[in-house]
Design an enzyme around this catalytic site. Structure first.
Site, short mmCIF file in Angstrom:
data_model
loop_
_atom_site.label_atom_id
_atom_site.label_comp_id
_atom_site.label_asym_id
_atom_site.label_seq_id
_atom_site.Cartn_x
_atom_site.Cartn_y
_atom_site.Cartn_z
N ASP A 92 28.02 -7.82 -82.45
CA ASP A 92 28.10 -6.35 -82.36
C ASP A 92 28.12 -5.71 -83.73
OD1 ASP A 92 28.02 -6.06 -79.68
OD2 ASP A 92 30.08 -5.36 -79.42
N HIS A 115 35.26 3.57 -83.68
CA HIS A 115 35.90 2.35 -83.15
C HIS A 115 36.57 1.48 -84.21
CE1 HIS A 115 34.21 3.14 -79.24
NE2 HIS A 115 32.97 2.99 -79.64
#
Length: 429
Positions: free
Chosen positions: A95, A137
């Site tokens: 990711d 995030h």
């Protein structure tokens, strides 16, 4: 109503040239596309445009741990095999891949948000825009969800030097978990996130019951939504909640994260918002006439991201844009109809009226539990970071190399205009 807003806009062309990898949904190239669309509509003529400074490691370590910042500084694609255990520790991998110029990318997007906050603090503008920012995030000691450095937290920490209360609003399809977590225990930042929740959707947090702890109890607001929410439902709920939040909390400044993955047709999203619906939230927040820091965020169908943030730049400038996209370097991406608006999505709206009413009532109930506008004891304002001048004493490894020097030269495609009271203004370099 204040007179015409003064708007500062931050952009560095290098931010759009990094590449996460062939199969990765995050395409920083969307930032070049956005900027060129903004230029093609002549919006740059109504704003002051700045190239942000590259945030120094000491600035990034205001929130992130020094060892994590140092690791991001050191890691390069060709060194990955030497750092496997550290990569796992800091959550770098599929990711959050390691790519060329990763650290510089972080320095630029974080520098833009920090600079935006400083200009607002110093009353040099009313609204500051950094579409490259909004990476909500990232955590104190690790990367997460395509985000490495949490520029929003760094910007909010900057704003807290001058403002007793900061309101953070997040309209990305994903929960703004990194920002919420950073301020979960304080009443000086209220975080409000509207996001998809459930079905194991990333990051899995953001239930309406998660609302802060200790001094921060009831100062984290989560609005969990289901697939397919449309403009009418979303904007009605947004306006009802945000108007109450501003009334109760009385913030001195607002930070608005405009993740465009909540638009219909997004590669990773599942909402049915049109660009007009998304932009209506920006228009509503602007009407409070509070200092406003606006960032980008998610958004994985890049031509729609560029359309959205261009329309929203227009909204912040009180400028309606014609639907026909003017000629620009990326015009081929906007075919076949070359229009600014996008069709509404076809995902079924799983948010019933009763579900949305229940969520709204729970949120407003939590709001009633807070004292009106907490009384914060303001300390003496901490200084902005002392950044040493480069002279003969600096570490030779840190010395400005030719690559960096080259990048201090104004590029033809960026069109910097504006006044001369910012160190990073191109004419001053």
């Amino acid at each position: 109503m204040r007179s015409k807003d003064k708007i500062s806009y931050f952009y560095d062309g290098d931010v759009g040239s990094v590449y996460f990898g062939p199969n990765h949904p995050m395409k920083p190239h969307r930032l070049c596309m956005t900027h060129h669309l903004v230029l093609s509509y002549d919006l740059h003529k109504k704003m002051e445009i700045y190239r942000p400074h590259k945030a120094y490691p000491v600035e990034l370590a205001q929130f992130h741990s020094a060892d994590y910042v140092d690791f991001l500084h050191r890691i390069t694609p060709d060194k990955q095999h030497h750092f496997m255990s550290e990569m796992a520790k800091y959550n770098l991998g599929e990711d959050c891949p390691v790519f060329d110029n990763l650290f510089e990318f972080c320095q630029i997007y974080a520098g833009g948000t920090i600079d935006a906050a400083r200009r607002l603090n110093n009353k040099l503008c009313d609204i500051a825009i950094n579409w490259a920012g909004g990476l909500h995030h990232a955590k104190k000691c690790e990367a997460s969800g395509f985000c490495y450095i949490n520029d929003l937290v760094l910007g909010i920490l900057e704003l807290l030097k001058y403002h007793a209360r900061v309101l953070y609003i997040d309209i990305d399809v994903h929960h703004g978990d990194g920002v919420e977590e950073a301020f979960y225990f304080t009443d000086r930042v209220m975080t409000v996130s509207f996001h998809k929740y459930g079905d194991l959707f990333f990051p899995g947090t953001g239930d309406v019951k998660e609302n802060g702890e200790r001094e921060g109890k009831n100062y984290a607001i989560n609005v969990p939504l289901k697939n397919g929410i449309d403009d009418a439902s979303y904007t009605r709920l947004f306006k009802a909640i945000i108007s109450k939040v501003v009334e109760f909390y009385q913030p001195g400044v607002i930070v608005l994260q405009c993740g465009a993955d909540s638009l219909s047709g997004d590669r990773l999203g599942c909402f049915n918002l049109s660009i007009d619906g998304h932009a209506e939230c920006v228009r509503f927040v602007k009407k409070f006439n509070l200092p406003l820091l606006v960032t980008g965020g998610g958004g994985y169908t890049k031509e729609n991201v560029a359309r959205c943030w261009t329309v929203e730049t227009g909204v912040l400038l009180d400028t309606d844009l014609p639907n026909e996209i003017p000629e620009n370097e990326y015009i081929k991406y906007f075919g076949p109809d070359y229009s600014l608006r996008i069709p509404n999505g076809l995902i079924e709206n799983m948010n019933s009226k009763s579900y949305l009413t229940t969520i709204k009532m729970q949120v407003l109930e939590n709001l009633r539990c807070i004292q009106h506008a907490p009384s914060v004891q303001m300390q003496e304002v901490p200084p902005d970071f002392y950044i040493p001048d480069f002279d003969g004493d600096e570490n030779p490894d840190e010395r400005i190399n030719q690559h960096t020097q080259d990048k201090l030269i104004q590029r033809d495609d960026e069109y910097y205009e504006g006044d001369h009271d910012n160190d990073h203004h191109m004419d001053d370099v």
